[in-house]
Design an enzyme around this catalytic site. Structure first.
Site, short mmCIF file in Angstrom:
data_model
loop_
_atom_site.label_atom_id
_atom_site.label_comp_id
_atom_site.label_asym_id
_atom_site.label_seq_id
_atom_site.Cartn_x
_atom_site.Cartn_y
_atom_site.Cartn_z
N ASP A 103 -32.78 12.47 1.90
CA ASP A 103 -33.30 13.83 1.70
C ASP A 103 -33.00 14.69 2.93
O ASP A 103 -33.05 15.92 2.86
CB ASP A 103 -34.84 13.79 1.54
CG ASP A 103 -35.29 13.99 0.11
OD1 ASP A 103 -34.57 14.63 -0.67
OD2 ASP A 103 -36.39 13.48 -0.22
N LYS A 150 -32.54 12.98 -11.47
CA LYS A 150 -31.88 12.26 -10.37
C LYS A 150 -31.36 10.91 -10.87
O LYS A 150 -30.21 10.55 -10.63
CB LYS A 150 -32.86 12.06 -9.20
CG LYS A 150 -33.08 13.33 -8.39
CD LYS A 150 -34.21 13.23 -7.37
CE LYS A 150 -34.43 14.59 -6.72
NZ LYS A 150 -35.58 14.69 -5.83
N GLN A 170 -40.57 11.30 -3.32
CA GLN A 170 -40.64 12.58 -4.03
C GLN A 170 -41.90 13.35 -3.62
O GLN A 170 -43.00 12.79 -3.59
CB GLN A 170 -40.61 12.32 -5.54
CG GLN A 170 -40.50 13.57 -6.39
CD GLN A 170 -39.14 14.27 -6.31
OE1 GLN A 170 -38.12 13.64 -6.03
NE2 GLN A 170 -39.12 15.56 -6.53
N1 GUN Z 1 -39.67 17.93 -4.31
C1 GUN Z 1 -38.97 19.03 -4.66
N2 GUN Z 1 -37.71 18.94 -4.19
C2 GUN Z 1 -37.62 17.77 -3.53
C3 GUN Z 1 -36.56 17.12 -2.84
O1 GUN Z 1 -35.43 17.60 -2.72
N3 GUN Z 1 -36.88 15.90 -2.31
C4 GUN Z 1 -38.11 15.35 -2.41
N4 GUN Z 1 -38.31 14.17 -1.83
N5 GUN Z 1 -39.11 15.94 -3.04
C5 GUN Z 1 -38.86 17.13 -3.60
#
Ligand code: GUN
Length: 283
Positions: free
Chosen positions: A117, A48, A92
C-alpha cells in the site's frame, strides 16, 4: 466541445497486461487482511482479488472478526511479515471503530518491504527524494499519475491543485506531481477562497469524498480534472466533481465510477511485483 473522457479501464488493462510476464516468472503472492465487515471495504476487496485472479497473481484473503483485538491483529501482521511465501500485504482501511485509533501503529508494524500500500513512513519518506525513489507509492496517487501518462497529459510546468490532504491520497499525490515538475497547491477543508485557487488549476485533482463539491464556477476553461472522491448518494456512486456541469468547460475529465478506481487495483498489483523484485535483489 465535449471533453476527453479519461477512462481508467484501458489504462489498467494495459498496465496489468504488461505485468503478466513478471507475475508468471516471479510468482509473487498478495494478501489482503480485512477486519470486520465494512460494506465498501467488501466491495474494494472483491475487486482487488478478482483482478489478482485475472492476471494469475496468487492471493489470499484473511478475514478477521470485527471483535479482533489489537494484539490478535498484530499477531497476524507479524506472521505475514515472517512468512517468506507472502510477497506483500495490505490491511484494508478503515478498521472497526475500536481499532481505528491504532491505525498508525498497525501500519508501522508492516514490514516496509511488504508494505505494498506504501502507507508506512519508510516508503512515503522515500517518495520525497525523487521519482526514482518512488518504489512502493500508494496505489491511488500512482493510478492518477498513470492516467495522465496514458492520455499524454504533461505535468511539468503545470499548476496542479490537489484538494484533500489525506496521507493515502492528497499528500502523496502532491509529492508525485511535485517530483514531475508541477507547481503544486494543496488545499483542504479549511482553505479560504477555495474556488479562487481551484480556478487557477491546469490540473485539478480532488480527493475529499464530498459529492459534487467541485462546481462549474470552480474550474478554469480547458483544465484537466481528476476526480478521486467516491461517495454513495441514494445508493449511487458520486464523485467530488459535478461531472455534467464541469464537463462543459474542461478539456479532459475522469468519470466516477470508471476513472481512477480501476487504476488503484492495477497499481497495487504492480507494487506487489516491485516488492518481489526488490526482495530478490536484496537477498
Ligand atoms: N481503503 C480505501 N482505500 C484503501 C487502500 O488503498 N488501501 C487500504 N489498505 N485501505 C483502503
Amino acid at each position: 466541445m465535449s471533453p476527453l473522457l479519461l477512462l481508467g479501464r484501458p489504462v489498467a488493462d494495459s498496465l496489468l497486461e504488461s505485468l503478466k510476464a513478471d507475475i508468471k516468472k516471479l510468482d509473487p503472492k498478495l494478501v489482503v487482511v480485512q477486519v470486520g465487515d465494512d460494506p465498501a471495504s467488501e466491495s474494494y476487496i472483491r475487486q482487488k482479488l478478482k483482478s489478482c485472479e485475472a492476471v494469475g497473481l496468487r492471493n489470499e484473503h484473511r478475514h478477521l472478526s470485527e471483535k479482533v483485538t489489537l494484539e490478535e491483529l498484530m499477531q497476524t501482521i507479524g506472521e505475514l511479515n515472517e512468512n517468506a511465501d507472502v510477497t506483500g500485504f495490505i490491511v484494508q482501511l478503515p478498521l472497526p471503530k475500536a481499532l481505528q485509533p491504532h491505525v498508525p501503529e498497525v501500519i508501522r508494524a508492516i514490514d516496509p518491504k511488504k508494505d505494498i500500500d506504501g502507507f508506512g513512513a519508510y516508503n512515503l519518506g522515500k517518495m520525497f527524494l525523487s521519482v526514482e525513489f518512488e518504489h512502493l507509492p500508494p496505489a491511488t496517487p500512482s493510478g492518477v499519475i498513470e492516467i495522465l501518462k496514458f492520455y499524454k497529459i504533461s505535468i511539468e510546468g503545470k499548476h496542479a491543485v490537489v484538494v484533500g490532504r489525506s496521507n493515502i491520497v492528497g499528500k502523496p499525490l502532491a509529492i508525485m506531481l511535485l517530483n514531475r515538475g508541477a507547481t503544486v497547491t494543496v488545499c483542504n477543508s479549511k482553505t479560504k477562497n477555495l474556488a479562487e485557487i481551484t480556478r487557477q488549476a491546469d490540473i485539478l485533482c480532488c480527493a475529499v469524498g464530498s459529492p459534487k463539491m467541485i462546481t462549474k464556477n470552480m474550474v478554469k476553461q480547458g483544465a484537466v480534472v481528476i476526480d478521486i472522491g467516491v461517495s454513495r448518494v441514494d445508493g449511487k456512486l458520486s464523485g467530488d466533481v459535478d461531472f455534467e456541469a464541469v464537463s462543459e468547460v474542461v478539456s479532459a475529465i475522469t468519470p466516477v465510477p470508471g476513472g481512477v478506481g480501476p487504476m488503484t487495483v492495477a497499481s497495487l498489483i504492480r507494487n506487489c511485483i516491485t516488492a518481489k523484485k526488490r526482495q530478490l535483489s536484496a537477498e
